[in-house]
Motif scaffolding. Structure first.
Motif, mmCIF file in Angstrom:
data_model
loop_
_atom_site.group_PDB
_atom_site.id
_atom_site.type_symbol
_atom_site.label_atom_id
_atom_site.label_comp_id
_atom_site.label_asym_id
_atom_site.label_seq_id
_atom_site.Cartn_x
_atom_site.Cartn_y
_atom_site.Cartn_z
ATOM 1 N N LEU A 267 10.461 -3.225 -6.472
ATOM 2 C CA LEU A 267 10.047 -3.066 -5.081
ATOM 3 C C LEU A 267 9.469 -1.671 -4.870
ATOM 4 O O LEU A 267 10.194 -0.672 -4.862
ATOM 5 C CB LEU A 267 11.237 -3.294 -4.141
ATOM 6 C CG LEU A 267 12.037 -4.587 -4.357
ATOM 7 C CD1 LEU A 267 13.114 -4.735 -3.297
ATOM 8 C CD2 LEU A 267 11.118 -5.804 -4.367
ATOM 9 N N ALA A 268 8.178 -1.606 -4.674
ATOM 10 C CA ALA A 268 7.497 -0.318 -4.520
ATOM 11 C C ALA A 268 8.046 0.436 -3.317
ATOM 12 O O ALA A 268 8.201 -0.126 -2.234
ATOM 13 C CB ALA A 268 5.996 -0.538 -4.363
ATOM 14 N N GLY A 269 8.351 1.709 -3.538
ATOM 15 C CA GLY A 269 8.784 2.559 -2.445
ATOM 16 C C GLY A 269 10.267 2.508 -2.136
ATOM 17 O O GLY A 269 10.753 3.326 -1.355
ATOM 18 N N VAL A 270 10.999 1.576 -2.713
ATOM 19 C CA VAL A 270 12.444 1.467 -2.442
ATOM 20 C C VAL A 270 13.183 2.253 -3.514
ATOM 21 O O VAL A 270 13.191 1.873 -4.687
ATOM 22 C CB VAL A 270 12.911 -0.002 -2.434
ATOM 23 C CG1 VAL A 270 14.409 -0.075 -2.151
ATOM 24 C CG2 VAL A 270 12.136 -0.805 -1.397
ATOM 25 N N THR A 271 13.810 3.346 -3.119
ATOM 26 C CA THR A 271 14.419 4.259 -4.075
ATOM 27 C C THR A 271 15.724 3.712 -4.639
ATOM 28 O O THR A 271 16.349 2.803 -4.079
ATOM 29 C CB THR A 271 14.721 5.610 -3.408
ATOM 30 O OG1 THR A 271 15.708 5.420 -2.386
ATOM 31 C CG2 THR A 271 13.462 6.228 -2.800
ATOM 32 N N ALA A 272 16.138 4.317 -5.740
ATOM 33 C CA ALA A 272 17.419 3.944 -6.348
ATOM 34 C C ALA A 272 18.566 4.221 -5.385
ATOM 35 O O ALA A 272 19.554 3.472 -5.339
ATOM 36 C CB ALA A 272 17.606 4.711 -7.653
ATOM 37 N N ALA A 273 18.472 5.285 -4.599
ATOM 38 C CA ALA A 273 19.530 5.609 -3.640
ATOM 39 C C ALA A 273 19.647 4.525 -2.575
ATOM 40 O O ALA A 273 20.766 4.127 -2.193
ATOM 41 C CB ALA A 273 19.247 6.963 -2.992
ATOM 42 N N THR A 274 18.515 4.035 -2.092
ATOM 43 C CA THR A 274 18.539 2.950 -1.107
ATOM 44 C C THR A 274 19.152 1.691 -1.703
ATOM 45 O O THR A 274 19.972 1.010 -1.079
ATOM 46 C CB THR A 274 17.116 2.653 -0.602
ATOM 47 O OG1 THR A 274 16.612 3.801 0.093
ATOM 48 C CG2 THR A 274 17.104 1.457 0.340
ATOM 49 N N ALA B 280 7.875 4.820 0.591
ATOM 50 C CA ALA B 280 9.292 5.102 0.347
ATOM 51 C C ALA B 280 9.986 5.532 1.630
ATOM 52 O O ALA B 280 11.120 5.112 1.921
ATOM 53 C CB ALA B 280 9.435 6.181 -0.723
ATOM 54 N N GLU B 281 9.312 6.364 2.420
ATOM 55 C CA GLU B 281 9.886 6.804 3.692
ATOM 56 C C GLU B 281 10.034 5.635 4.658
ATOM 57 O O GLU B 281 11.047 5.511 5.355
ATOM 58 C CB GLU B 281 9.009 7.905 4.296
ATOM 59 C CG GLU B 281 9.015 9.201 3.492
ATOM 60 C CD GLU B 281 7.961 10.187 3.977
ATOM 61 O OE1 GLU B 281 7.237 9.858 4.936
ATOM 62 O OE2 GLU B 281 7.883 11.284 3.394
ATOM 63 N N GLU B 282 9.028 4.767 4.687
ATOM 64 C CA GLU B 282 9.098 3.592 5.556
ATOM 65 C C GLU B 282 10.227 2.653 5.139
ATOM 66 O O GLU B 282 10.955 2.111 5.981
ATOM 67 C CB GLU B 282 7.761 2.843 5.520
ATOM 68 C CG GLU B 282 6.607 3.593 6.176
ATOM 69 C CD GLU B 282 5.263 2.920 5.946
ATOM 70 O OE1 GLU B 282 5.267 1.754 5.449
ATOM 71 O OE2 GLU B 282 4.221 3.535 6.235
ATOM 72 N N ALA B 283 10.389 2.468 3.826
ATOM 73 C CA ALA B 283 11.440 1.591 3.321
ATOM 74 C C ALA B 283 12.815 2.155 3.642
ATOM 75 O O ALA B 283 13.741 1.398 4.001
ATOM 76 C CB ALA B 283 11.288 1.417 1.801
ATOM 77 N N ALA B 284 12.974 3.470 3.541
ATOM 78 C CA ALA B 284 14.262 4.091 3.840
ATOM 79 C C ALA B 284 14.624 3.886 5.315
ATOM 80 O O ALA B 284 15.781 3.607 5.653
ATOM 81 C CB ALA B 284 14.222 5.572 3.495
ATOM 82 N N ARG B 285 13.628 4.011 6.200
ATOM 83 C CA ARG B 285 13.903 3.811 7.620
ATOM 84 C C ARG B 285 14.221 2.346 7.923
ATOM 85 O O ARG B 285 15.096 2.042 8.745
ATOM 86 C CB ARG B 285 12.688 4.246 8.448
ATOM 87 C CG ARG B 285 12.464 5.746 8.477
ATOM 88 C CD ARG B 285 11.480 6.131 9.569
ATOM 89 N NE ARG B 285 10.158 5.547 9.341
ATOM 90 C CZ ARG B 285 9.193 6.165 8.673
ATOM 91 N NH1 ARG B 285 9.374 7.360 8.151
ATOM 92 N NH2 ARG B 285 8.005 5.586 8.519
ATOM 93 N N ARG B 286 13.534 1.429 7.230
ATOM 94 C CA ARG B 286 13.706 0.013 7.489
ATOM 95 C C ARG B 286 15.053 -0.489 7.015
ATOM 96 O O ARG B 286 15.659 -1.373 7.616
ATOM 97 C CB ARG B 286 12.571 -0.743 6.784
ATOM 98 C CG ARG B 286 12.512 -2.222 7.089
ATOM 99 C CD ARG B 286 11.188 -2.818 6.652
ATOM 100 N NE ARG B 286 10.887 -2.536 5.266
ATOM 101 C CZ ARG B 286 9.849 -1.820 4.827
ATOM 102 N NH1 ARG B 286 8.973 -1.322 5.678
ATOM 103 N NH2 ARG B 286 9.647 -1.593 3.540
ATOM 104 N N ASN B 287 15.549 0.059 5.898
ATOM 105 C CA ASN B 287 16.787 -0.447 5.324
ATOM 106 C C ASN B 287 17.982 0.431 5.682
ATOM 107 O O ASN B 287 19.076 0.135 5.271
ATOM 108 C CB ASN B 287 16.644 -0.529 3.799
ATOM 109 C CG ASN B 287 15.578 -1.531 3.395
ATOM 110 O OD1 ASN B 287 15.668 -2.697 3.693
ATOM 111 N ND2 ASN B 287 14.528 -1.068 2.723
#
Length: 267
Positions: A92-99, A260-267
């Motif tokens: 999943l592009a932009g979704v970090t390991a931390a998320t 990545a920033e958008e994914a972090a906010r979304r999840n």
């Protein structure tokens, strides 16, 4: 190299890129016994058991192969099935390991990958990153699809993605431009594009066979004061090809950080 899955193995979603990986594994003679595709649509994947909900088993391997925007929707139902015995692989592009660790706290290992479409022909480039141990079996599985690039830092995934994954589109544009240039100089359109494509294929084969660098290949083709040298002078100018490529890759990497920033906010 024949792919061997740690089973039970789940492919959660099977979009274009995951489908390309399946095609590559199939081409390499993979055994899909013990592999299950889980997709809400139930659309079958050839040669693999396909179901609409998670089976009653504890998976050792789970690969996330859907759009990143679906993660918040998928994670709550999937997380209870992911335990210490599970290696979770995400493309999943932009979704970090931390998320991913926040959403799947019990996973034994979390691995991020960034493949490109030629994995379908077992000629892919796949970047792989994990801060966890115990995923050697997964590295071998991914390596069966072509070249792997192990990242020391998670940020390298985006750079490799820009060069190898998005890079396919950039190379295609260059080949298209080369063909159009031939057409403008009098070649038939279909002939010009075929010649441009075969030139790419032949250059890659030559490089693989001889292990020559791109600089060496250019020097071997270019005769002093000849036609190739004149064209290279244009590409090598201060405002030429390298500057254009640098700007192109920077734009892709920048967009990856935004995702990545958008994914972090979304999840």
């Amino acid at each position: 190299m024949t792919a061997t899955f740690p089973v039970p193995a789940w492919l959660v979603g099977c979009g274009n890129m995951a489908g390309a990986m399946v095609d590559g594994w199939r081409a390499g003679g993979a055994d899909f016994t013990g592999v299950t595709v889980v997709r809400p649509s139930g659309t079958p994947v050839e040669g693999i058991r396909t179901i609409t909900d998670y089976p009653d088993e504890r998976p050792r391997f789970v690969m996330l192969g859907f759009k990143p925007q679906k993660l918040a929707e998928v994670a709550p139902g999937l997380a209870p099935h992911v335990g210490p015995e599970t290696v979770l692989v995400s493309m999943l592009a932009g979704v970090t390991a931390a998320t991913l660790r926040e959403l799947f706290p019990n996973a034994g290992a979390i691995v991020r990958i960034m493949p490109n479409l030629p994995v379908a022909q077992v000629q892919g480039v796949t970047a792989i990153y994990s801060a966890d141990d115990g995923f050697d079996e997964i590295t071998a599985l991914i390596a069966s699809l072509g070249m792997i690039a192990v990242c020391r830092r998670e940020e390298e995934l985006g750079v490799i993605g820009a060069v190898a994954s998005a890079g396919m589109a950039y190379v295609a544009r260059f080949i298209e431009a080369l063909g159009k240039g031939g057409k403008a100089l009098g070649l038939r359109p279909e002939q010009a594009e075929q010649i441009a494509i075969q030139t790419l294929v032949g250059t890659g084969a030559y490089a693989a066979e001889t292990a020559a660098s791109m600089t060496e290949i250019a020097l071997r083709v270019a005769s002093p004061k000849g036609t190739t040298e004149q064209g290279l002078a244009v590409l090598d100018a201060p405002d030429g090809l390298q500057q254009l490529v640098d700007r192109t890759l920077a734009a892709a990497v920048r967009r990856g950080k935004e995702l990545a920033e958008e994914a972090a906010r979304r999840n």
